[in-house]
Design a protein around this motif. Structure first.
Motif, PDB file in Angstrom:
ATOM      1  N   UNK A 162      23.275  31.014  37.556  1.00 27.33           N
ATOM      2  CA  UNK A 162      22.716  32.144  38.305  1.00 27.33           C
ATOM      3  C   UNK A 162      23.715  33.278  38.417  1.00 27.33           C
ATOM      4  N   UNK A 163      24.947  32.967  38.822  1.00 25.97           N
ATOM      5  CA  UNK A 163      25.939  34.031  39.013  1.00 25.97           C
ATOM      6  C   UNK A 163      26.432  34.577  37.674  1.00 25.97           C
ATOM      7  N   UNK A 164      26.534  33.730  36.665  1.00 26.91           N
ATOM      8  CA  UNK A 164      26.943  34.223  35.355  1.00 26.91           C
ATOM      9  C   UNK A 164      25.932  35.182  34.759  1.00 26.91           C
ATOM     10  N   UNK A 165      24.653  34.813  34.793  1.00 30.16           N
ATOM     11  CA  UNK A 165      23.610  35.672  34.234  1.00 30.16           C
ATOM     12  C   UNK A 165      23.451  36.937  35.065  1.00 30.16           C
ATOM     13  N   UNK A 166      23.482  36.785  36.382  1.00 30.40           N
ATOM     14  CA  UNK A 166      23.296  37.945  37.254  1.00 30.40           C
ATOM     15  C   UNK A 166      24.425  38.951  37.087  1.00 30.40           C
ATOM     16  N   UNK A 167      25.664  38.467  37.110  1.00 25.55           N
ATOM     17  CA  UNK A 167      26.801  39.387  36.949  1.00 25.55           C
ATOM     18  C   UNK A 167      26.880  39.909  35.528  1.00 25.55           C
ATOM     19  N   UNK A 168      26.413  39.094  34.554  1.00 24.21           N
ATOM     20  CA  UNK A 168      26.353  39.594  33.185  1.00 24.21           C
ATOM     21  C   UNK A 168      25.410  40.762  33.060  1.00 24.21           C
ATOM     22  N   UNK A 169      24.256  40.666  33.745  1.00 24.13           N
ATOM     23  CA  UNK A 169      23.310  41.776  33.744  1.00 24.13           C
ATOM     24  C   UNK A 169      23.892  42.977  34.459  1.00 24.13           C
ATOM     25  N   UNK A 170      24.549  42.774  35.603  1.00 22.10           N
ATOM     26  CA  UNK A 170      25.178  43.880  36.320  1.00 22.10           C
ATOM     27  C   UNK A 170      26.148  44.602  35.405  1.00 22.10           C
ATOM     28  N   UNK A 221      33.516  49.131  37.681  1.00 19.95           N
ATOM     29  CA  UNK A 221      34.174  48.171  38.559  1.00 19.95           C
ATOM     30  C   UNK A 221      33.531  46.790  38.467  1.00 19.95           C
ATOM     31  N   UNK A 222      32.307  46.716  37.928  1.00 20.00           N
ATOM     32  CA  UNK A 222      31.684  45.396  37.745  1.00 20.00           C
ATOM     33  C   UNK A 222      32.486  44.538  36.781  1.00 20.00           C
ATOM     34  N   UNK A 223      33.192  45.172  35.840  1.00 19.54           N
ATOM     35  CA  UNK A 223      33.998  44.413  34.901  1.00 19.54           C
ATOM     36  C   UNK A 223      35.248  43.839  35.554  1.00 19.54           C
ATOM     37  N   UNK A 224      35.727  44.486  36.623  1.00 23.44           N
ATOM     38  CA  UNK A 224      36.909  44.003  37.323  1.00 23.44           C
ATOM     39  C   UNK A 224      36.524  43.210  38.566  1.00 23.44           C
ATOM     40  N   UNK A 225      35.689  43.802  39.424  1.00 20.98           N
ATOM     41  CA  UNK A 225      35.282  43.120  40.656  1.00 20.98           C
ATOM     42  C   UNK A 225      34.159  42.126  40.396  1.00 20.98           C
ATOM     43  N   UNK A 226      33.181  42.496  39.525  1.00 18.77           N
ATOM     44  CA  UNK A 226      32.018  41.638  39.287  1.00 18.77           C
ATOM     45  C   UNK A 226      32.394  40.306  38.669  1.00 18.77           C
ATOM     46  N   UNK A 227      33.316  40.315  37.716  1.00 16.89           N
ATOM     47  CA  UNK A 227      33.760  39.065  37.096  1.00 16.89           C
ATOM     48  C   UNK A 227      34.455  38.183  38.128  1.00 16.89           C
ATOM     49  N   UNK A 228      35.266  38.812  38.975  1.00 17.94           N
ATOM     50  CA  UNK A 228      35.946  38.052  40.030  1.00 17.94           C
ATOM     51  C   UNK A 228      34.932  37.416  40.976  1.00 17.94           C
ATOM     52  N   UNK A 229      33.885  38.141  41.326  1.00 12.59           N
ATOM     53  CA  UNK A 229      32.840  37.608  42.203  1.00 12.59           C
ATOM     54  C   UNK A 229      32.123  36.439  41.521  1.00 12.59           C
ATOM     55  N   UNK A 253      32.790  28.360  35.093  1.00 12.24           N
ATOM     56  CA  UNK A 253      31.643  28.199  34.197  1.00 12.24           C
ATOM     57  C   UNK A 253      30.736  29.404  34.168  1.00 12.24           C
ATOM     58  N   UNK A 254      30.780  30.250  35.204  1.00 15.13           N
ATOM     59  CA  UNK A 254      29.957  31.462  35.215  1.00 15.13           C
ATOM     60  C   UNK A 254      30.302  32.375  34.043  1.00 15.13           C
ATOM     61  N   UNK A 255      31.559  32.324  33.605  1.00 12.29           N
ATOM     62  CA  UNK A 255      31.971  33.157  32.465  1.00 12.29           C
ATOM     63  C   UNK A 255      31.223  32.744  31.205  1.00 12.29           C
ATOM     64  N   UNK A 256      31.048  31.445  31.012  1.00 12.13           N
ATOM     65  CA  UNK A 256      30.299  30.975  29.844  1.00 12.13           C
ATOM     66  C   UNK A 256      28.891  31.542  29.850  1.00 12.13           C
ATOM     67  N   UNK A 257      28.236  31.522  31.018  1.00 16.17           N
ATOM     68  CA  UNK A 257      26.865  32.016  31.090  1.00 16.17           C
ATOM     69  C   UNK A 257      26.809  33.536  30.990  1.00 16.17           C
ATOM     70  N   UNK A 258      27.875  34.218  31.364  1.00 15.57           N
ATOM     71  CA  UNK A 258      27.954  35.657  31.094  1.00 15.57           C
ATOM     72  C   UNK A 258      27.980  35.906  29.587  1.00 15.57           C
TER      73      UNK A 258
END
Length: 483
Positions: free
Chosen positions: A265-273, A78-86, A94-99
């Motif tokens: 911060x959110x891109x890297x954090x959610x990328x790690x999640x 669900x991180x791929x569906x909900x986490x990306x949205x968050x 821009x968080x997507x770029x850092x992911x």
């Protein structure tokens, strides 16, 4: 226990410490390996495609392909569906770029941790294997107490908290799409999970091998259809992601730095999640594989593919669905799984919400199954008794039920803390041990360039030979056959 206080601790841990520690370690691994994720990704893909046919002894482990699918079963959740949205809601497009950045760099981190997991795996009485960070922390660093703490954190985060969160996301999505009561979803998830996890790792691997490719292809196909329908918007969306990543859409200089920091911060954090590279969870599965060619680096290379596929492919699909739909996000709109459902509903009509609900069910269920094994491997490190594992599985099922019917802010906050500590301990360990991983890489590449199927000879690595278990990685032949 105060949720706000734990959230404050999480923010301090991640935003000002772990994010940059993780980024710095990944850059170091990338440079030291001479950009392994770019140089050897084609080879990793070839090794993966041949791994099922060349699995030599299924009784002694699982194939490289099964290990990858089981690892992806946990990553692709669900991180791929909900986490990306968050990530988009809190950090902007821009968080997507850092992911993406974190995924590309994290591939080198995944190589190191999964190669070391193969080296320091332990053989069970039935000839199968188990392993992970706790095992190389104990054997290579001589710190069993730290391995036990790491294992307890992993059990708490993955075995209990994350499984509850996955179940909660599934129940919420099914309720939104089909008005199914949470209690019904909870009972169904518990029953289905029990059917798989009580069969052990072979049952989990067999399930993942069949379902993960199917669900991934279905989701990617829908995302591609949406992208093609809105193909004229794609250049603008890509430009938006890059401009947002560097604050170029904001004229007020005083706020630009903050916006960039939030995107990072959110891109890297959610990328790690999402891809878990460096966290120390994936090595628990990659350690049990029987790789071919017979070299630890084989599994390290293949593990890079899971990070690439999880974030660069699957998470990008979710980002495309959300950004192409034009639905509001951030303070103006929804977040989490509901944002993804609304985006799909806008682009695909009445088909959208049910599709996301069913995708969430599959993604969430496979994550529950794989997460359960992570915790089981860690429990066996602490005390290798079947009775303990049976009790652990029972409590996992209870957490799945509770997660599906309850609200989980405290559980999620505690999971963030334990996951943060896991990442800190594992990154420190693999930074210390990475020298050996790169020596193994040189050995693998030299054999491969000589036209041989690389074979690992532990006697050529005295430092490893003395700290590895005596009954693993014993050469079965003296010569190396040409490829």
């Amino acid at each position: 226990m105060n949720v706000d206080a734990i959230t404050t601790v999480n923010a301090a841990m991640w935003d000002y410490g772990l994010v940059y520690f993780l980024l710095g370690a990944s850059i170091w691994f990338t440079l030291r390996s001479r950009f392994i994720q770019f140089r050897l990704l084609p080879l990793a893909t070839r090794l993966l495609l041949h791994s099922r046919a060349t699995d030599q002894d299924q009784n002694k482990g699982i194939s490289t392909f099964q290990a990858l699918c089981t690892s992806l079963a946990s990553h692709v959740g669900t991180s791929n569906l909900a986490g990306v949205a968050i990530a988009i809601s809190l950090g902007g497009p821009g968080a997507i770029f850092w992911m993406w950045v974190m995924a590309l760099l994290g591939m080198a981190t995944a190589f190191v941790e999964n190669t070391m997991a193969q080296i320091y795996k332990t053989k069970n009485e039935d000839g199968s294997f188990r392993g992970g960070p706790a095992y190389y922390i104990e054997k290579a660093l001589g710190q069993r107490w730290l391995g036990i703490i790491f294992s307890l954190c992993l059990i708490s985060a993955f075995g209990f908290s994350f499984n509850a969160v996955q179940a909660n996301s599934v129940a919420a999505a099914m309720k939104e799409a089909f008005s199914v009561p949470h209690e019904i979803i909870a009972i169904g998830l518990v029953a289905l999970s029990a059917l798989i996890i009580y069969r052990g790792i072979h049952g989990i691997a067999s399930f993942a091998e069949k379902f993960v490719p199917f669900m991934a292809v279905a989701y990617i196909s829908i995302a591609l259809i949406i992208t093609l329908i809105h193909i004229e918007q794609l250049p603008a969306i890509i430009t938006l992601i890059f401009r947002s990543a560097f604050g170029l859409d904001h004229a007020v200089a005083g706020g630009t730095g903050y916006l960039i920091s939030q995107a990072i911060a959110h891109g890297i954090r959610r990328g790690l999640f999402s891809n878990e590279a460096g966290m120390g969870s994936g090595p628990n599965l990659h350690a049990i594989a029987t790789p071919y060619p017979d070299h630890p680096v084989t599994q390290g290379l293949v593990s890079m593919f899971s990070v690439f596929f999880d974030t660069i492919v699957i998470c990008s699909c979710t980002a495309a669905i959300i950004l192409l739909s034009g639905v509001p996000y951030g303070l103006e709109g929804e977040t989490g799984i509901v944002l993804t459902q609304n985006a799909m509903d806008t682009t695909m009509g009445s088909f959208g919400k049910p599709f996301i609900a069913l995708t969430t069910l599959l993604f969430g269920f496979t994550s529950i199954v794989a997460n359960t094994y992570y915790g089981e491997s860690s429990l066996r490190f602490i005390h290798n008794k079947d009775q303990w594992v049976t009790v652990y599985r029972f409590f996992v099922l209870m957490m799945v039920y509770w997660g599906a019917v309850g609200s989980l802010p405290l559980v999620w906050a505690l999971a963030d803390v334990t996951m943060g500590f896991m990442t800190l301990v594992n990154l420190t360990a693999i930074l210390i041990l990475s020298k050996q991983a790169f020596l193994l890489l040189e050995d693998f590449e030299s054999q491969y360039k000589a036209g041989k199927n690389p074979v690992f000879d532990r006697k050529n690595f005295p430092a490893l030979h003395e700290t590895m278990d005596k009954n693993v990685w014993r050469r079965k032949r003296e010569s190396v056959s040409p490829s």
